[in-house]
Motif scaffolding. Structure first.
Motif, PDB file in Angstrom:
ATOM      1  N   ALA A  30       0.831  -1.204   0.000  1.00 17.90           N
ATOM      2  CA  ALA A  30       0.000   0.000   0.000  1.00 17.90           C
ATOM      3  C   ALA A  30       0.868   1.258   0.000  1.00 17.90           C
ATOM      4  O   ALA A  30       0.550   2.243  -0.687  1.00 17.90           O
ATOM      5  N   ALA A  33       2.244   1.612  -3.466  1.00 15.26           N
ATOM      6  CA  ALA A  33       1.184   2.063  -4.366  1.00 15.26           C
ATOM      7  C   ALA A  33       0.948   3.565  -4.198  1.00 15.26           C
ATOM      8  O   ALA A  33       0.750   4.293  -5.175  1.00 15.26           O
ATOM      9  N   TRP A  34       0.960   4.038  -2.962  1.00 20.17           N
ATOM     10  CA  TRP A  34       0.776   5.462  -2.695  1.00 20.17           C
ATOM     11  C   TRP A  34       1.925   6.270  -3.304  1.00 20.17           C
ATOM     12  O   TRP A  34       1.699   7.309  -3.941  1.00 20.17           O
ATOM     13  N   ALA A  37       1.456   6.381  -7.055  1.00 21.07           N
ATOM     14  CA  ALA A  37       0.402   7.321  -7.443  1.00 21.07           C
ATOM     15  C   ALA A  37       0.887   8.764  -7.327  1.00 21.07           C
ATOM     16  O   ALA A  37       0.571   9.604  -8.177  1.00 21.07           O
ATOM     17  N   CYS A  47      -2.992   6.501 -10.734  1.00 19.64           N
ATOM     18  CA  CYS A  47      -3.261   5.073 -10.872  1.00 19.64           C
ATOM     19  C   CYS A  47      -4.725   4.785 -10.560  1.00 19.64           C
ATOM     20  O   CYS A  47      -5.238   5.172  -9.521  1.00 19.64           O
ATOM     21  N   GLY A  48      -5.405   4.133 -11.479  1.00 19.16           N
ATOM     22  CA  GLY A  48      -6.782   3.745 -11.252  1.00 19.16           C
ATOM     23  C   GLY A  48      -7.797   4.626 -11.933  1.00 19.16           C
ATOM     24  O   GLY A  48      -8.963   4.295 -11.977  1.00 19.16           O
ATOM     25  N   HIS A  53      -4.960  -0.134 -12.686  1.00 20.34           N
ATOM     26  CA  HIS A  53      -4.233  -0.117 -11.417  1.00 20.34           C
ATOM     27  C   HIS A  53      -2.880  -0.798 -11.579  1.00 20.34           C
ATOM     28  O   HIS A  53      -2.729  -1.738 -12.359  1.00 20.34           O
ATOM     29  N   TRP A  56       1.116  -2.832  -7.438  1.00 25.67           N
ATOM     30  CA  TRP A  56       1.160  -2.568  -5.991  1.00 25.67           C
ATOM     31  C   TRP A  56      -0.244  -2.466  -5.411  1.00 25.67           C
ATOM     32  O   TRP A  56      -0.503  -2.955  -4.314  1.00 25.67           O
ATOM     33  N   CYS A  57      -1.153  -1.844  -6.145  1.00 28.33           N
ATOM     34  CA  CYS A  57      -2.543  -1.739  -5.664  1.00 28.33           C
ATOM     35  C   CYS A  57      -3.177  -3.122  -5.534  1.00 28.33           C
ATOM     36  O   CYS A  57      -3.833  -3.431  -4.537  1.00 28.33           O
TER      37      CYS A  57
END
Length: 90
Positions: A30, A33-34, A37, A47-48, A53, A56-57
């Protein structure tokens, strides 16, 4: 003890260790992923949105689900078995 046989109390330890590892892995994924992004937001793409995605998400969500499943399995195994009450009056 036979080779390859895991006792119930050892299985509980394995479930809890696996759940702990999955929680840590989910938190790391997480965070990555952050960061991913945030890195892409400088280009106007997050991302998304219109883009798929990143891995990592998906791994953060999958590991969180794995941890929840292992914790639920341990909770079910730790509950005492129901006791059937039989009436001999009939």
């Amino acid at each position: 003890m036979e080779a390859g046989v895991v006792r119930d109390e050892d299985m509980g330890k394995l479930r809890m260790a696996g759940a702990g590892a999955a929680i840590v892995g989910s938190a790391v994924s997480a965070e990555l992923a952050w960061l991913h992004a945030r890195e892409l937001s400088a280009f106007g793409v997050i991302c998304g949105g219109a883009t798929p995605h990143c891995g990592w998400c998906v791994s953060a969500a999958g590991l969180a689900a794995l941890a929840a499943g292992l914790l639920y399995a341990q909770w079910r195994a730790a509950r005492p078995a129901p006791v059937a009450i039989r009436s001999d009056d009939a």
